[in-house]
Motif scaffolding. Structure first.
Motif, mmCIF file in Angstrom:
data_model
loop_
_atom_site.group_PDB
_atom_site.id
_atom_site.type_symbol
_atom_site.label_atom_id
_atom_site.label_comp_id
_atom_site.label_asym_id
_atom_site.label_seq_id
_atom_site.Cartn_x
_atom_site.Cartn_y
_atom_site.Cartn_z
ATOM 1 N N GLN A 102 0.889 -1.094 0.289
ATOM 2 C CA GLN A 102 0.462 -0.248 0.432
ATOM 3 C C GLN A 102 0.809 1.637 0.060
ATOM 4 N N LYS A 105 2.573 1.626 -3.583
ATOM 5 C CA LYS A 105 1.801 1.288 -4.548
ATOM 6 C C LYS A 105 2.426 2.312 -5.772
ATOM 7 N N TYR A 112 -0.364 -4.728 -12.512
ATOM 8 C CA TYR A 112 -0.674 -4.724 -10.987
ATOM 9 C C TYR A 112 -1.555 -3.492 -11.276
ATOM 10 N N GLN A 113 -1.747 -2.271 -11.913
ATOM 11 C CA GLN A 113 -2.838 -1.371 -12.213
ATOM 12 C C GLN A 113 -3.876 -1.817 -12.714
ATOM 13 N N ASP A 276 -7.775 0.162 0.788
ATOM 14 C CA ASP A 276 -6.992 -0.617 -0.116
ATOM 15 C C ASP A 276 -6.455 -1.981 0.009
ATOM 16 N N ILE A 280 -6.058 -4.931 -1.626
ATOM 17 C CA ILE A 280 -4.509 -5.292 -1.835
ATOM 18 C C ILE A 280 -4.266 -7.450 -1.009
#
Length: 321
Positions: A102, A105, A112-113, A276, A280
């Motif tokens: 996090q 990030k 990943y996005q 978030d 994750i």
């Protein structure tokens, strides 16, 4: 106490005369108990009454043997909460990994996005070590392996320059332990040796609910510690995901249901980073077991959380047919 002001070099928290155990989390055992005993201003008095009235044990039994993960439980014959040091190592490692992913990030690659996958995302050393620590944590499901404290992040020995990367997860970890202890405490005073019409499943739901309410009483008037308590509860629940491919359970609520109940009971703000953390965790679980959930990039973290949770629920429903 010189380490409090240390800015360079290695911080070594281990004190042989104080810290019992064989794994690096041993340096946090005393703090965890202190934090639990002070969960809210009146809790120490409540505990004293529980010792006398309900027979709740005054001690926590920590198993120091080098063995694979066993989850916490309350021993019914003497109402003692039993923790296993390997589980504690696993929990700290999960929290550290999610926290670092996090925090870092912005350093995660575009894949990943787009996909929600962490494969190939070892872009910097912090992320690389966090992912390697996650792999270590998962390995503890099948067998015990010694924690490589020279390479992997740990709460015992760490660089003063990057102390936040360790000490912030430490705080979340203590809050997660508080939640787990509170859950078992509720079993001790409300369920063991008590006449109840509740099923085992209903007892587990009640233990989660009352444990969260207990911890909420410890939120300061200025809410300055609310985020830590919320994060600890979230981590306490989400850590269970990585132990199994499915969330189905007969004696406990499904993990996704426990997650939803927790975040709704906490009444999280829409923009809270706790969403978030939850995402994750779900993404790591997705990658771990190749669930191949659909992920969206154009909605809020809260909305995406519920979007994925619905996919988990739908899959469980289809598997039960």
């Amino acid at each position: 106490m010189d380490w409090i002001f240390q800015k360079t070099g290695k911080i070594n928290q281990y004190r042989p005369k104080i810290h019992k155990g064989v794994q690096p989390v041993r340096v946090l055992h005393h703090m965890n108990l202190f934090m639990f005993q002070n969960s809210h201003p009146a809790f120490s008095k409540e505990l004293t009454e529980a010792f006398v009235k309900d027979g709740f044990s005054k001690t926590i039994d920590i198993i120091y043997e080098s063995e694979k993960i066993k989850t916490p439980y309350i021993r019914k014959n003497d109402k003692t909460i039993v923790f296993q040091e390997t589980f504690l190592s696993y929990l700290w490692s999960i929290i550290h990994n999610i926290y670092i992913l996090q925090v870092c990030k912005e350093d995660l690659p575009i894949n990943y996005q787009q996909t929600g996958k962490f494969i190939g995302s070892k872009k910097n050393q912090k992320i690389e070590k966090a992912i390697d620590l996650f792999q270590y944590a998962k390995s503890l499901k099948t067998a015990y392996y010694k924690w490589d404290t020279e390479y992997l992040p740990n709460p015992e020995i760490y660089d003063a320059e990057n102390r936040d990367d360790i000490e912030h997860p430490n705080m979340y970890y203590s809050e997660a332990i508080k939640f787990i202890l509170a859950h078992e405490y509720i079993h001790a005073i409300s369920h063991i040796d008590k006449d109840s019409s509740l099923s085992i499943l209903e007892m587990e739901i009640e233990a989660d609910f009352k444990a969260i309410e207990l911890l909420k009483k410890g939120v300061f008037k200025d809410n300055s510690n609310a985020f830590l308590i919320q994060g600890g509860i979230l981590f306490g629940v989400i850590s269970l995901l990585f132990l199994n491919r499915t969330t189905d359970s007969i004696t406990h609520p499904n993990t996704e249901d426990r997650l939803v109940s927790a975040v709704e009971q906490l009444n999280l703000e829409d923009g809270s980073e706790i969403w978030d953390y939850a995402l994750i965790g779900l993404k790591l679980w997705d990658e771990q077991f190749s669930h191949k959930f659909d992920w969206k990039n154009d909605i809020s973290s809260k909305e995406e959380f519920y979007y994925v949770i619905e996919q988990v629920k739908e899959r469980n429903k289809n598997n039960s047919k």
